[in-house]
Write an enzyme that holds these catalytic residues in place. Sequence first.
Site, short mmCIF file in Angstrom:
data_model
loop_
_atom_site.label_atom_id
_atom_site.label_comp_id
_atom_site.label_asym_id
_atom_site.label_seq_id
_atom_site.Cartn_x
_atom_site.Cartn_y
_atom_site.Cartn_z
N TYR A 158 -31.56 -118.29 41.61
CA TYR A 158 -31.09 -119.39 40.76
C TYR A 158 -31.84 -120.68 41.09
O TYR A 158 -32.30 -121.39 40.20
CB TYR A 158 -29.59 -119.57 40.96
CG TYR A 158 -28.96 -120.61 40.06
CD1 TYR A 158 -28.73 -120.34 38.72
CD2 TYR A 158 -28.57 -121.85 40.57
CE1 TYR A 158 -28.13 -121.29 37.90
CE2 TYR A 158 -27.97 -122.80 39.75
CZ TYR A 158 -27.76 -122.51 38.42
OH TYR A 158 -27.18 -123.46 37.60
N LYS A 162 -34.35 -122.86 38.60
CA LYS A 162 -34.01 -124.21 38.18
C LYS A 162 -35.06 -125.24 38.59
O LYS A 162 -35.13 -126.32 38.01
CB LYS A 162 -32.63 -124.59 38.72
CG LYS A 162 -31.49 -123.83 38.05
CD LYS A 162 -31.45 -124.07 36.55
CE LYS A 162 -30.26 -123.41 35.89
NZ LYS A 162 -30.19 -123.70 34.44
#
Length: 254
Positions: A158, A162
């Site tokens: 993640y 990002k």
Amino acid sequence: MASVFKGIALVTGAAHGIGRAIALRLANDGFHIALNDIPSKKALLDDIAQTVGDKGGRAFAICADVGEEEQVKEMVHGTVKTLGGLDVMVANAGIARVNSLTGTPADVWDKVLRVNARGVYLCYRFAALQMIAQGRGGRIIGASSVAGKRGYIGLGAYSASKFAAGGALELGKHGITVNSYAPGIINTPIWESTFVPSDYTSFEEEKNKYVGDTAVGHVGEPEDIASLVSYLASKEARYVTGQCFSADGGIFLT
């Protein structure tokens, strides 16, 4: 809804949570809205479109997988065909998975990067091509995260995905600004479904720990992010580009 037309916006991942709040806020600001999500969420998109329409705005649902190049291309084309152009792209769609580095299967890594990084890139690319062709500038806004500014335990894939949602300064010469927003924990279903008991004792305990690490003493709401996006999408933000704005309640990163 605002009576003054501001332009045409496309919001991905708009079926619920932050995306839904952004779409409703931009509609209230005076934008016509293209609402995107995956086909299984079409009914939710239609409900949002109906809500916008009932308040005097204009919105329609357009389903696409943001990780598929041709689908993103057709999504932008469909927005232009239906609404007459594209002035604001909000690449909000994203997924989250919690796994240790050694416990992250390659297919999970690939899925997270496909949606959160490749999806943002494709939305940026085809939005930029359309905005350049129109010759009137535009706003491109992507979803990053506080985990896109520093790594967090259990969020390797993640966090990596990002970090990819940065600004593209090369588009400034076309009058196109590119910025991103970095929420902390926002009160949406995605976080409750992500922080499962196998990773943390409970979602409530993890949320309470986060609250204790913030300056404001509470988690955020989707509308908090929508208000930031509202500014970044406005004409007033014409001199702001290449930035990632934290909206995390002043979480302590030490």
